[in-house]
Design a protein around this motif. Structure first.
Motif, PDB file in Angstrom:
ATOM      1  N   PRO A 198       0.833  -1.207   0.000  1.00 57.00           N
ATOM      2  CA  PRO A 198       0.000   0.000   0.000  1.00 57.00           C
ATOM      3  C   PRO A 198       0.867   1.255   0.000  1.00 57.00           C
ATOM      4  N   SER A 199       0.540   2.192  -0.895  1.00 61.03           N
ATOM      5  CA  SER A 199       1.360   3.396  -1.037  1.00 61.03           C
ATOM      6  C   SER A 199       0.524   4.500  -1.653  1.00 61.03           C
ATOM      7  N   THR A 200       0.824   5.728  -1.283  1.00 61.30           N
ATOM      8  CA  THR A 200       0.086   6.856  -1.866  1.00 61.30           C
ATOM      9  C   THR A 200       0.623   7.196  -3.249  1.00 61.30           C
ATOM     10  N   THR A 201       1.870   6.828  -3.504  1.00 62.43           N
ATOM     11  CA  THR A 201       2.501   7.232  -4.766  1.00 62.43           C
ATOM     12  C   THR A 201       2.790   6.057  -5.689  1.00 62.43           C
ATOM     13  N   GLU A 202       3.102   4.875  -5.094  1.00 57.70           N
ATOM     14  CA  GLU A 202       3.408   3.703  -5.914  1.00 57.70           C
ATOM     15  C   GLU A 202       2.101   2.990  -6.288  1.00 57.70           C
ATOM     16  N   ASN A 203       2.210   2.040  -7.246  1.00 57.96           N
ATOM     17  CA  ASN A 203       1.029   1.297  -7.688  1.00 57.96           C
ATOM     18  C   ASN A 203       0.773   0.092  -6.781  1.00 57.96           C
ATOM     19  N   TRP A 204      -0.451  -0.135  -6.464  1.00 61.16           N
ATOM     20  CA  TRP A 204      -0.827  -1.327  -5.703  1.00 61.16           C
ATOM     21  C   TRP A 204      -2.297  -1.624  -5.897  1.00 61.16           C
ATOM     22  N   MET A 205      -2.723  -2.771  -5.409  1.00 60.92           N
ATOM     23  CA  MET A 205      -4.094  -3.201  -5.650  1.00 60.92           C
ATOM     24  C   MET A 205      -4.674  -3.793  -4.373  1.00 60.92           C
ATOM     25  N   LEU A 206      -5.917  -3.432  -4.118  1.00 60.34           N
ATOM     26  CA  LEU A 206      -6.642  -3.956  -2.955  1.00 60.34           C
ATOM     27  C   LEU A 206      -7.659  -4.973  -3.461  1.00 60.34           C
ATOM     28  N   GLN A 207      -7.602  -6.186  -2.918  1.00 55.36           N
ATOM     29  CA  GLN A 207      -8.567  -7.220  -3.316  1.00 55.36           C
ATOM     30  C   GLN A 207      -9.361  -7.669  -2.111  1.00 55.36           C
ATOM     31  N   PHE A 208     -10.664  -7.684  -2.248  1.00 57.08           N
ATOM     32  CA  PHE A 208     -11.483  -8.304  -1.202  1.00 57.08           C
ATOM     33  C   PHE A 208     -12.572  -9.096  -1.908  1.00 57.08           C
ATOM     34  N   GLY A 209     -12.692 -10.369  -1.582  1.00 58.21           N
ATOM     35  CA  GLY A 209     -13.698 -11.147  -2.290  1.00 58.21           C
ATOM     36  C   GLY A 209     -13.963 -12.512  -1.714  1.00 58.21           C
ATOM     37  N   GLY A 210     -15.000 -13.116  -2.227  1.00 56.51           N
ATOM     38  CA  GLY A 210     -15.424 -14.460  -1.849  1.00 56.51           C
ATOM     39  C   GLY A 210     -16.575 -14.822  -2.763  1.00 56.51           C
ATOM     40  N   HIS A 211     -17.459 -15.679  -2.275  1.00 58.25           N
ATOM     41  CA  HIS A 211     -18.618 -16.046  -3.077  1.00 58.25           C
ATOM     42  C   HIS A 211     -19.420 -14.797  -3.451  1.00 58.25           C
ATOM     43  N   HIS A 212     -19.744 -14.658  -4.733  1.00 58.99           N
ATOM     44  CA  HIS A 212     -20.559 -13.532  -5.209  1.00 58.99           C
ATOM     45  C   HIS A 212     -19.951 -12.160  -4.932  1.00 58.99           C
ATOM     46  N   MET A 213     -18.663 -12.070  -4.814  1.00 60.90           N
ATOM     47  CA  MET A 213     -18.070 -10.767  -4.533  1.00 60.90           C
ATOM     48  C   MET A 213     -16.616 -10.713  -4.975  1.00 60.90           C
ATOM     49  N   ALA A 214     -16.260  -9.681  -5.729  1.00 62.23           N
ATOM     50  CA  ALA A 214     -14.851  -9.452  -6.037  1.00 62.23           C
ATOM     51  C   ALA A 214     -14.630  -7.955  -6.162  1.00 62.23           C
ATOM     52  N   PHE A 215     -14.033  -7.379  -5.125  1.00 64.38           N
ATOM     53  CA  PHE A 215     -13.582  -5.994  -5.221  1.00 64.38           C
ATOM     54  C   PHE A 215     -12.116  -6.036  -5.623  1.00 64.38           C
ATOM     55  N   ASN A 216     -11.795  -5.454  -6.753  1.00 61.42           N
ATOM     56  CA  ASN A 216     -10.409  -5.374  -7.224  1.00 61.42           C
ATOM     57  C   ASN A 216     -10.116  -3.915  -7.523  1.00 61.42           C
ATOM     58  N   ILE A 217      -9.489  -3.218  -6.599  1.00 61.77           N
ATOM     59  CA  ILE A 217      -9.246  -1.783  -6.811  1.00 61.77           C
ATOM     60  C   ILE A 217      -7.752  -1.571  -7.016  1.00 61.77           C
ATOM     61  N   THR A 218      -7.379  -1.160  -8.226  1.00 61.69           N
ATOM     62  CA  THR A 218      -5.973  -0.913  -8.514  1.00 61.69           C
ATOM     63  C   THR A 218      -5.704   0.588  -8.409  1.00 61.69           C
ATOM     64  N   TYR A 219      -4.705   0.951  -7.612  1.00 63.65           N
ATOM     65  CA  TYR A 219      -4.340   2.362  -7.447  1.00 63.65           C
ATOM     66  C   TYR A 219      -3.064   2.617  -8.222  1.00 63.65           C
ATOM     67  N   MET A 220      -3.205   3.426  -9.274  1.00 63.82           N
ATOM     68  CA  MET A 220      -2.036   3.777 -10.066  1.00 63.82           C
ATOM     69  C   MET A 220      -1.655   5.202  -9.661  1.00 63.82           C
ATOM     70  N   ALA A 221      -0.574   5.305  -8.877  1.00 64.73           N
ATOM     71  CA  ALA A 221      -0.114   6.599  -8.370  1.00 64.73           C
ATOM     72  C   ALA A 221      -1.277   7.378  -7.741  1.00 64.73           C
ATOM     73  N   GLY A 222      -2.045   6.691  -6.942  1.00 67.29           N
ATOM     74  CA  GLY A 222      -3.102   7.368  -6.188  1.00 67.29           C
ATOM     75  C   GLY A 222      -4.435   7.478  -6.893  1.00 67.29           C
ATOM     76  N   VAL A 223      -4.481   7.135  -8.187  1.00 68.32           N
ATOM     77  CA  VAL A 223      -5.752   7.165  -8.916  1.00 68.32           C
ATOM     78  C   VAL A 223      -6.299   5.738  -8.983  1.00 68.32           C
ATOM     79  N   GLY A 224      -7.553   5.572  -8.564  1.00 69.65           N
ATOM     80  CA  GLY A 224      -8.074   4.219  -8.416  1.00 69.65           C
ATOM     81  C   GLY A 224      -8.909   3.735  -9.594  1.00 69.65           C
ATOM     82  N   TYR A 225      -8.773   2.454  -9.929  1.00 71.26           N
ATOM     83  CA  TYR A 225      -9.583   1.779 -10.956  1.00 71.26           C
ATOM     84  C   TYR A 225     -10.229   0.557 -10.311  1.00 71.26           C
ATOM     85  N   PRO A 226     -11.523   0.612  -9.986  1.00 67.01           N
ATOM     86  CA  PRO A 226     -12.135  -0.467  -9.194  1.00 67.01           C
ATOM     87  C   PRO A 226     -12.667  -1.598 -10.060  1.00 67.01           C
ATOM     88  N   VAL A 227     -11.926  -1.957 -11.076  1.00 65.61           N
ATOM     89  CA  VAL A 227     -12.417  -2.924 -12.060  1.00 65.61           C
ATOM     90  C   VAL A 227     -11.357  -3.986 -12.342  1.00 65.61           C
TER      91      VAL A 227
END
Lengths: 411, 425
Positions: A198-227
């Motif tokens: 996790p970083s405010t400036t570097e790229n990283w991705m937050l994943q939370f999921g299970g049955h019927h759920m997949a949150f995949n939020i990629t942060y590219m230099a602080g800008v998020g893509y939740p897809v």
């Protein structure tokens, strides 16, 4: 079993109270997204997060009831010590992510974090229960660790998004309550993972999921893509568990139905996909294949009604439907996407279409009813399938993708 | 012999698949590429197929397929081309089948080249179900390929057909006419070298072949080539018979019991080395247990979808590979065993070998009957490389012993020579 349920209930109530307090404090003292994120602010919040996590663990040693009151008083009294809320969305998120990691053992930390270059890890998600997932299972965390984990999600999502998340977890607990196997179903079987640190400036991705759920939020230099984002709901209708009523995907489903209901008979017929049947979404889980999907319709296969040809009033329904997905995320994620998806140029190339039974119309209670929004980048699908556990009603499978920026275009 | 790790994965998958019972299941298409035809096995989820072909619902209720209608539907949506020529589709055995609590239509097809032409390059076009159920996917597997010598029991996933991706080239390579057959022989060689249980049983036979029992113990004396020949031939006849039966005829799935019986035969073989249980009847024993081992060999093969002539070629080649290794092993190990039999250490060696073989037999037996008793995923078997290393070590040790003995004899001869010379001096 009943003990466990009541314990989950207590935890849920405590958690929601805690989150509410957090939410209030965010709106009270949180700064706007336009704030410039500078590194000193981020690092100072890192330091303070250590303090706050220490406080947490001390609290836990005493009693859970004390815990909430302690948290409450913390939030009331201090504005500087637990300052995850203070320095902008990204800094706040990174701060809470670090605070969560501080609650973990070295082994757990190693299991949580993946290399950002790991495309297999990024694409590992599914609609199914009991498949292999990344990161740590909620059921394997202590209650204080779980609290810290939900704090991260709380910051990563808006209240609207959090309602989805909590509703879908409750739906799985509900399935267990009515007889689904607790070895596969239930809120313990949801996994949190970080792809990259996790970083405010570097790229990283937050994943939370299970049955019927997949949150995949990629942060590219602080800008998020939740897809890509997957949500499914069984049961589709409202249900009650632990004296709380949920209907997690009702807003998404209803918004799409309202969108089609706003069409004239001719438009509805033009939006109908003849000779096409959908028993599931077309561009579903990537199952760890490490690549972008290739099955979007293209060229003349992209059919339906063009949004730009609709009235302003009808277009408002389309935008409202898009917002039920995009506004699950805070401004640093939602604003740029919403601008891109609803620009004049984008709407000139955005189709809405549906399939199923033309005679019944858009009826989400009919298995096989399918609705989608197909833009130059935006891709939203909702399909109604027969229930697996709750067999007397249909259930939703949905997917929200960006044809260009899935995984932040980082695979 | 069986890959236990794989078995566990499959069991977990089956259990998971059952509980998850997803409404939109995928189709499976297995290709068996032969000389003049391609066999295709289809598993189509009935609830998805009936969306695209509503007649299926009726057929399911009546338990009767309108074969012509179904064949026409398949021919419209499944095509194979070899070097630009379309192969002609014929529908074979078709029935409803339950897999993981879901109903599938299982259909066996043959797609034949024009008479006199052989299959070369292959392009598959398939949109069964998918032409209407847009999200439908078909997993395409290569079951076997005669030209490549691909006859493993495990089909290989080639590709997943889906919306906008309905046509693929099947990877094929032209290695010349003998390539496939050589690969099949190699498959047999590899299989027996990986089969520690079969080799352990063979070793237990060799240890006591030609020995006579007296007073409930073995009397040591060297084995002749004739003894060994009779023994190995008996074993070969036994396993060839059941290998052929199991590979060619539809057989119920009793693999677990076969594997357990193989382990049991190893245990008995080991005990027989310690105490003469089957003295004088070792050829009969070899043949009986050969029958069991043959069933296990069959599990490593897949000849589904191939023409009968090709099936026979596969069986012959695979068996040839197994026999080559067995004959080589006997030729190499028998002189070693004979060498030790002449020494006093043989009784000790016999006991050690017998105990080790019996212990592994018991271990494998437990593992295969009650896997829950043995934790971990270790199979307690050697891979082909390690097997060769062990054989090499045995031969090396025996060679060392042989040279030492020779040296001792020479010294003794020298001494006796010098002794005889002494008085003369």
């Amino acid at each position: 079993m009943t003990n466990e349920t009541s314990r989950t209930f207590t935890i849920t109530v405590l958690l929601r109270f805690f989150l509410l307090v957090c939410a209030l404090s965010v709106t009270a003292c949180g700064s706007s997204s336009d704030d410039i994120i500078d590194e000193t602010a981020a690092s100072s919040s890192d330091d303070s997060s250590d303090d706050s996590s220490d406080d947490d663990s001390d609290d836990d040693d005493s009693d859970s009831d004390d815990d909430t009151s302690a948290d409450e008083s913390d939030d009331d009294s201090s504005t500087e010590d637990t300052s995850c809320e203070e320095s902008g969305e990204m800094a706040e998120l990174v701060c809470s992510a670090n605070a969560f990691m501080d609650t973990l053992s070295a082994d757990q930390q190693a299991g949580l974090v993946y290399e950002f270059t790991d495309s297999t890890a990024k694409t590992t998600w599914s609609n199914l229960p009991s498949v292999s997932r990344n990161g740590l299972a909620m059921g394997d965390l202590t209650s204080s660790q779980q609290e810290a984990a939900f704090e991260v999600l709380q910051v990563a999502l808006t209240e609207q998004g959090m309602q989805d998340l909590e509703g879908l977890l409750a739906a799985d607990d509900y399935l267990v309550e009515i007889g689904a196997g607790s070895n596969q179903y239930g809120s313990d079987h949801y996994y949190l993972a970080f792809i990259g640190e996790p970083s405010t400036t570097e790229n990283w991705m937050l994943q939370f999921g299970g049955h019927h759920m997949a949150f995949n939020i990629t942060y590219m230099a602080g800008v998020g893509y939740p897809v890509p984002m997957h949500e499914g709901a069984e049961p589709k209708g409202s249900f009650e568990i632990n004296s709380t009523t949920y209907a997690p995907l009702a807003d998404e489903g209803n918004a799409l139905v309202a969108m089609f209901n706003s069409l004239t008979a001719d438009e509805l017929s033009n939006a109908f996909l003849y000779d096409e049947y959908y028993s599931d979404v077309l561009v579903g889980p990537d199952n760890g294949n490490g690549t972008y999907p290739s099955s979007y319709p293209y060229g003349s296969n992209r059919t339906g009604v063009l949004v730009s040809e609709l009235t302003e009033e009808q277009q408002a329904y389309v935008i409202a439907a898009i917002e039920t997905w995009v506004n699950d995320y805070p401004a640093n994620v939602a604003e740029h996407l919403l601008a891109d998806y609803t620009s004049e140029a984008a709407l000139e190339d955005t189709y809405i279409a549906w399939a199923g039974d033309e005679s019944t119309g858009v009826d989400v209670d009919v298995s096989g009813t399918y609705m989608r929004i197909d833009g130059p980048r935006l891709w939203i699908e909702v399909v109604c399938q027969n229930g697996i556990i709750v067999r007397n009603q249909t259930h939703y499978h949905t997917v929200f993708r960006d044809k260009t920026y899935d995984y932040g275009n980082s695979l | 012999m069986i890959n236990w790790r794989l078995a566990i994965v499959i069991i977990v998958w089956l259990v998971a698949g059952r509980a998850a019972a997803h409404p939109a299941s995928q189709s499976r298409l297995y290709l068996s590429v032969d000389q003049q035809q391609v066999g295709v096995t289809l598993h189509l989820p009935a609830d998805q197929l009936e969306k695209a072909l509503p007649d299926v619902k009726t057929w399911q209720t009546l338990k009767h397929f309108e074969r012509e209608k179904f064949e026409l539907y398949l021919a419209d949506h499944l095509q194979l081309f070899s070097a630009g020529r379309a192969l002609k589709l014929t529908l074979g055995d078709t029935h409803f089948r339950t897999l993981d609590d879901e109903t599938f239509v299982a259909a066996q097809l043959a797609l034949a080249m024009p008479p006199g032409e052989t299959v070369s390059s292959l392009t598959l076009y398939n949109d069964i179900i998918q032409h209407y159920v847009i999200n439908h996917r078909t997993l395409v597997f290569l079951q076997n390929d005669m030209a490549l010598g691909h006859i493993d029991a495990e089909p290989v996933l080639i590709d997943i057909l889906r919306y906008g991706h309905n046509q693929i080239d099947i990877p094929r390579a032209n290695h010349g006419p003998w390539h496939g057959f050589v690969r099949i022989i190699y498959h047999g060689i590899h299989h027996i070298l990986e089969g520690s249980d079969h080799l352990a049983f063979l070793l237990s036979l060799l240890m006591v072949t030609g020995l006579r029992a007296r007073r409930r113990t073995w009397q040591s004396h060297p084995a002749t080539i004739g003894d060994a020949f009779r023994l190995v031939t008996s074993f070969a006849i036994g396993h060839s018979v059941t290998l052929a039966i199991n590979a060619l005829l539809p057989m119920p799935d009793y693999l677990m019991w076969v594997e357990a019986a193989v382990a049991g035969s190893v245990l008995l073989g080991g005990v027989n080395v310690l105490f003469p249980l089957f003295a004088g009847r070792d050829n009969l024993l070899a043949m009986l247990f050969g029958l069991i081992h043959g069933m296990a060999f069959a599990s490593a093969l897949s000849v589904d979808g191939l023409q009968i002539s090709s099936q026979l070629i596969v069986l012959f080649g695979f068996n040839l590979g197994i026999e080559i290794i067995q004959v080589l092993l006997v030729l190499m190990l028998l002189p070693c065993i004979n060498l030790w039999r002449k020494s006093r250490a043989f009784t000790a060696l016999r006991w050690v070998t017998g105990l080790i073989v019996a212990a592994f037999g018991a271990l494998w037996l437990t593992q295969r009957i009650a896997p829950q008793w043995i934790t971990g995923e270790h199979t307690f078997t050697l891979n082909a490389g390690h097997t060769l290393a062990v054989i090499a070590a045995v031969i090396a040790l025996s060679t060392v012993k042989y040279w030492r003995k020779k040296q001792r004899c020479e010294k003794a001869n020298e001494r006796s020579l010098s002794l005889t010379r002494m008085p003369l001096q």
